[in-house]
Design an enzyme around this catalytic site. Structure first.
Site, PDB file in Angstrom:
ATOM      1  N   ASP A 150      61.919  30.733  61.604  1.00  0.00           N
ATOM      2  CA  ASP A 150      61.949  29.320  61.976  1.00  0.00           C
ATOM      3  C   ASP A 150      60.534  28.734  61.990  1.00  0.00           C
ATOM      4  O   ASP A 150      59.562  29.461  62.194  1.00  0.00           O
ATOM      5  CB  ASP A 150      62.513  29.145  63.394  1.00  0.00           C
TER       6      ASP A 150
HETATM    7  N1  URA Z   1      65.946  34.503  65.048  1.00  0.00           N
HETATM    8  C1  URA Z   1      65.583  33.262  65.416  1.00  0.00           C
HETATM    9  O1  URA Z   1      66.197  32.676  66.293  1.00  0.00           O
HETATM   10  N2  URA Z   1      64.561  32.692  64.786  1.00  0.00           N
HETATM   11  C2  URA Z   1      63.843  33.297  63.803  1.00  0.00           C
HETATM   12  O2  URA Z   1      62.909  32.721  63.260  1.00  0.00           O
HETATM   13  C3  URA Z   1      64.244  34.580  63.433  1.00  0.00           C
HETATM   14  C4  URA Z   1      65.291  35.172  64.068  1.00  0.00           C
END
Ligand code: URA
Length: 243
Positions: free
Chosen positions: A102
């Site tokens: 993310d």
């Molecule tokens: N899980 C999440 O919530 N965010 C990420 O970036 C990777 C795994």
């Protein structure tokens, strides 16, 4: 499938415009046949010859990046935000991220131009372990964390069993640091898992991908994987395939 002139440009033959002119001039052959129009698309297995010389394929490259927070896991962004490939200004090959983190997650991200390698590492059936460290609002009990260890129902279905460990708890600030290892890669999965047990994630970092760690890198830094590491990852994905 990609346009012939684009593939030629990426192989370092000439700019896309010049490559187009070379095609129109009849200087390019695909699988032994001269191509004179511009719409032709090719696959990696097609044999391309330019002025009688077989074109070399782009070499495969593999990088590990410590992605900082506030960066998109993509090769471009329509809002002009920083993207992970901005950290590789001198890499000519067309690398892209293997899976994604993310925008607000930091940590270990692989980048490559090897499509097969990227697919085998991101497909859930290969079950590559990924370890995250999350700072949570609130302090979960053992029972709370056991729910994640068993698997928890999210809106897109049950999660596979996870490995979960409470690393520290600050009762005054009502915050906890928890390590979690999963092998799936659904959208915002770790954040949604903690949300589902009532402990929102305030900060998230991926510390490990298979056997790879962020060891000795700072946020924004990267290194090339060694040929042995690439081979080990392939073996892991192959083992996953047979399970
Ligand atoms: N899980 C999440 O919530 N965010 C990420 O970036 C990777 C795994």
């Amino acid at each position: 499938m990609e346009r012939l002139q684009k593939v030629m440009a990426h192989a370092g033959i000439a700019s896309r415009r010049k490559a187009e002119q070379m095609i129109l001039d009849g200087k390019v052959r695909v699988n032994g046949k001269t191509v004179k129009e511009l719409g032709v698309k090719v696959t990696p297995s097609d044999k391309i010859e330019v002025e009688g010389v077989q074109m070399e394929k782009e070499r495969k490259v593999y990088f590990l990046l410590y992605k900082p927070r506030g960066v998109i896991s993509a090769v471009s962004d329509d809002k002009n935000r920083k993207v992970v490939t901005d950290f590789f200004p001198n890499v000519e090959e067309r690398i892209y991220p293997v899976g994604r983190l993310d925008y607000d997650t930091s940590g270990l991200l692989l980048l490559t131009n090897d499509g097969e390698f990227a697919n085998s590492l991101t497909h859930p059936k290969f079950e590559i372990d990924k370890t995250y460290v999350a700072r949570l609002k609130g302090i979960p009990t053992k029972e709370d964390l056991q729910k994640l260890e068993r698997g928890i129902k999210l809106e897109d279905g049950m999660t596979a069993p996870a490995k979960v460990k409470l690393l520290s708890a600050d009762t005054k600030a009502a915050k906890a640091i928890v390590q979690i290892t999963i092998h799936e890669g659904r959208n915002r999965q770790v954040r949604r898992m903690f949300e589902a047990i009532g402990f929102p994630v305030q900060k998230l970092s991926r510390e490990q991908f298979a056997f790879l760690t962020l060891h000795s890198l700072n946020a924004g830094e990267s290194r090339e994987l060694s040929p042995h590491e690439v081979k080990q990852l392939r073996v892991l994905a192959d083992t996953g395939k047979r399970r």
